[in-house]
Structures are given as C-alpha cells and as structure tokens.
Write an enzyme that holds these catalytic residues in place. Structure first.
Site, mmCIF file in Angstrom:
data_model
loop_
_atom_site.group_PDB
_atom_site.id
_atom_site.type_symbol
_atom_site.label_atom_id
_atom_site.label_comp_id
_atom_site.label_asym_id
_atom_site.label_seq_id
_atom_site.Cartn_x
_atom_site.Cartn_y
_atom_site.Cartn_z
ATOM 1 N N ASP A 40 -0.030 -7.337 -3.901
ATOM 2 C CA ASP A 40 -0.238 -8.719 -4.326
ATOM 3 C C ASP A 40 0.726 -9.682 -3.623
ATOM 4 O O ASP A 40 1.802 -9.291 -3.172
ATOM 5 C CB ASP A 40 0.000 -8.860 -5.832
ATOM 6 C CG ASP A 40 -1.127 -8.273 -6.658
ATOM 7 O OD1 ASP A 40 -2.061 -7.696 -6.078
ATOM 8 O OD2 ASP A 40 -1.048 -8.378 -7.902
ATOM 9 N N HIS A 98 3.929 -5.204 -4.596
ATOM 10 C CA HIS A 98 4.120 -6.593 -4.159
ATOM 11 C C HIS A 98 4.777 -6.636 -2.778
ATOM 12 O O HIS A 98 5.915 -6.191 -2.614
ATOM 13 C CB HIS A 98 4.969 -7.355 -5.180
ATOM 14 C CG HIS A 98 4.315 -7.447 -6.528
ATOM 15 N ND1 HIS A 98 4.434 -6.459 -7.476
ATOM 16 C CD2 HIS A 98 3.486 -8.386 -7.054
ATOM 17 C CE1 HIS A 98 3.723 -6.794 -8.550
ATOM 18 N NE2 HIS A 98 3.141 -7.947 -8.313
#
Length: 233
Positions: free
Chosen positions: A43, A188
């Site tokens: 992400d 992430h």
C-alpha cells in the site's frame, strides 16, 4: 435546540460513515483455503526510492504481488508505475490522496476513487479491478462508485504493521505466526507510518524465504480471488 441539532448531525454521520462497515464482511479479506497460496500486497506507493527496491526483492524470488497505489503519488512517479506493470504485478487503486473516506462526502469520494482509477488505467493500459480504502475506512458512497467503475473493495487478513511502527524482523515473525492458506498480507512500500519502507525491506526477504519453507506459494490478489488464477510461484 443545539442538542437536537448535534444529535441529528451525529446520526447522519453514523449512517454515512459507520453503518456501511456492516457491509465489509462480505468484501474479500482473504482468498479460498484451497491450496497454500498467499498474496503479498503493498500500500501507499509508488515511492521512487523504495518501490524499485521492493520490486528487486520480488524479482529475485520470482514472485508477483499486488500494489495498491495512491493516485497523486503515481502521477509524480509514472515510470515506477510502468515498472510495476512490466514486472507482471497487479495494480490496485488506493485512492487519489490517501485521505480517509470518513472525511469525504459523496462528491469527494467519487473524485478520490475515480480520478485514481482513470490515471492508473492510462498509465498501465488496464483499469484497476481492486480498491483498498485508505486506513480501511469506507462510507455510504463507496460501493456505488466502485460498482460503476467495476472495482471490488479488498481488505486484508494479515497486517504486520499498522499505525504504530513495528521492526522488520518482528513484521516477518508476525506474518509467519498468522500465515494461513488464502491470506492477503498488507505491507507498506511508502511512508504512511514514518520509516515504514525501510522496515519493510528488512522484513521482506526473510518473510518470503520462511513462507516458502512452510510450503506456501504466492499469487496476486487477483489470482488469489479468481478460481482459475495461476498456480504457485
């Protein structure tokens, strides 16, 4: 009078921002249990410094993954978006500005999802099929917008680092402890939490090696959720 106004405003906000979460259990949080496949998803990128390093690790292991990209970041790093696509990874939509959809009315929600959807389609030649809401938060307008765009809302079943920093080795351990067939792992590769990409790079290689030792193969989110998706990698 003021108390009634406040109560009314609270009721509207609950109906708009909270009640739609009752629908999210019917969204994909994981894939089928059949087979021992796991989807790694990333992400908040693309990040011009860190995302290419993630791509190098994935290429070293011969793994395809899913990248949920922030539109305004993709607009600043279109070459990285194309590199992700050329390497065979899936591109997903993570909104235009990574703003919580709890803070977005219907028009802003339409722009956040739709503008990113259009840009990512232009950059890759394929409109994204999956959307991950920033911070996992939805509102009453999200699902109408996604239906119009042909996107599906996807969450995750393992998230080794959320709002608080978690050291790279501990992230790898958390994923190993919680691994299960059909897992969608949320990682992430850009700065949502300060320093997140560096910690991810510490975790990623040992995470992949140990998951393989445990008998897991890897797939994109699309492959994981599609019965005819390709086999283990």
């Amino acid at each position: 009078m003021a108390r009634h106004v406040l109560a009314g405003a609270s009721a509207v906000w609950i109906a708009y921002a909270w009640i739609p979460h009752l629908v999210t259990p019917w969204c994909p949080w994981r894939g089928p249990r059949a087979g021992r496949r796991i989807a790694l998803s990333f992400d908040d990128g693309p990040d011009p410094e860190w995302t290419p390093r993630v791509l190098d690790v994935l290429a070293h292991h011969g793994i395809r993954a899913s990248f949920f990209l922030v539109g305004e970041r993709a607009a600043r790093a279109p070459g990285v978006v194309r590199d992700i696509t050329v390497a065979g990874h899936e591109i997903g939509n993570h909104g235009w500005s990574h703003t919580s959809l709890w803070l977005c009315g219907p028009r802003r929600t339409e722009r956040e999802i739709g503008q990113s959807h259009a840009l990512l389609g232009d950059l890759t030649g394929h409109a994204p099929r999956h959307f991950r809401p920033p911070w996992g938060m939805v509102n009453a307008a999200v699902f109408r917008v996604l239906a119009r765009l042909g996107e599906r809302c996807v969450f995750w079943s393992i998230q080794p680092e959320g709002l608080r920093p978690v050291a790279g080795p501990e992230q790898a351990e958390r994923v190993l402890r919680r691994a299960h067939p059909g897992a969608i792992v949320d990682l992430h590769d850009a700065e949502g939490t300060a320093g997140a990409p560096g910690r991810l790079l510490q975790a990623l290689d040992p995470m992949i090696k140990r998951l393989r030792e445990a008998g897991y193969g890897f797939a994109t989110v699309e492959e994981l959720l599609t019965p005819s998706g390709s086999g283990l990698r």
